[in-house]
Design a protein around this motif. Structure first.
Motif, mmCIF file in Angstrom:
data_model
loop_
_atom_site.group_PDB
_atom_site.id
_atom_site.type_symbol
_atom_site.label_atom_id
_atom_site.label_comp_id
_atom_site.label_asym_id
_atom_site.label_seq_id
_atom_site.Cartn_x
_atom_site.Cartn_y
_atom_site.Cartn_z
ATOM 1 N N MET A 39 4.306 -0.402 7.549
ATOM 2 C CA MET A 39 3.768 -1.746 7.402
ATOM 3 C C MET A 39 2.727 -2.035 8.484
ATOM 4 O O MET A 39 2.892 -1.627 9.625
ATOM 5 N N LEU A 47 6.532 -4.903 -1.207
ATOM 6 C CA LEU A 47 7.151 -3.871 -0.369
ATOM 7 C C LEU A 47 8.387 -3.309 -1.068
ATOM 8 O O LEU A 47 9.163 -4.060 -1.668
ATOM 9 N N HIS A 48 8.573 -2.012 -0.982
ATOM 10 C CA HIS A 48 9.694 -1.336 -1.628
ATOM 11 C C HIS A 48 10.790 -1.055 -0.608
ATOM 12 O O HIS A 48 10.600 -0.234 0.298
ATOM 13 N N PHE A 73 10.176 -9.565 0.698
ATOM 14 C CA PHE A 73 9.748 -8.168 0.529
ATOM 15 C C PHE A 73 9.132 -7.978 -0.850
ATOM 16 O O PHE A 73 8.070 -7.376 -0.990
ATOM 17 N N GLN A 92 8.338 5.477 6.806
ATOM 18 C CA GLN A 92 9.090 4.236 6.609
ATOM 19 C C GLN A 92 8.847 3.270 7.758
ATOM 20 O O GLN A 92 8.445 3.667 8.849
ATOM 21 N N THR A 93 9.127 2.001 7.470
ATOM 22 C CA THR A 93 9.189 0.978 8.503
ATOM 23 C C THR A 93 10.626 0.488 8.534
ATOM 24 O O THR A 93 11.233 0.248 7.486
ATOM 25 N N VAL A 149 11.845 0.117 4.717
ATOM 26 C CA VAL A 149 10.815 -0.129 3.720
ATOM 27 C C VAL A 149 9.947 1.119 3.607
ATOM 28 O O VAL A 149 9.626 1.760 4.608
ATOM 29 N N LEU A 184 1.601 -7.497 7.894
ATOM 30 C CA LEU A 184 2.811 -7.570 7.070
ATOM 31 C C LEU A 184 4.051 -7.773 7.937
ATOM 32 O O LEU A 184 4.942 -8.542 7.575
ATOM 33 N N SER A 185 4.114 -7.098 9.068
ATOM 34 C CA SER A 185 5.266 -7.260 9.968
ATOM 35 C C SER A 185 5.392 -8.701 10.447
ATOM 36 O O SER A 185 6.504 -9.208 10.642
#
Length: 65
Positions: A11, A55-56, A50, A30-31, A7, A15-16
């Motif tokens: 994050m 989230l992208h 997502f 990134q995550t 993602v 969010l996680s």
């Protein structure tokens, strides 16, 4: 099936927490989330989550067993 989903951005813990079934690690910009995906419906549910959180997803791949 194990999947790795990358993602954009890092994050937050909040969010996680929306993905308790996935392990989370941070990479530069990134995550990385990885874990077991039980079936196609579960995969589409993750993708919908997502999207609903804004989230992208930049990469998604199935990992070797």
């Amino acid at each position: 099936m194990r999947y790795e989903i990358r993602v954009e951005g890092q994050m937050s813990e909040t969010l996680s927490a929306a993905f308790p079934e996935l392990d989370t690690s941070l990479a530069p910009r990134q995550t990385v989330l990885s874990g077991e995906v039980t079936d196609e419906a579960h995969l589409y549910g993750l993708l919908a989550r997502f999207q609903s959180l804004g989230l992208h997803v930049v990469e998604m791949r199935r990992l070797p067993a």
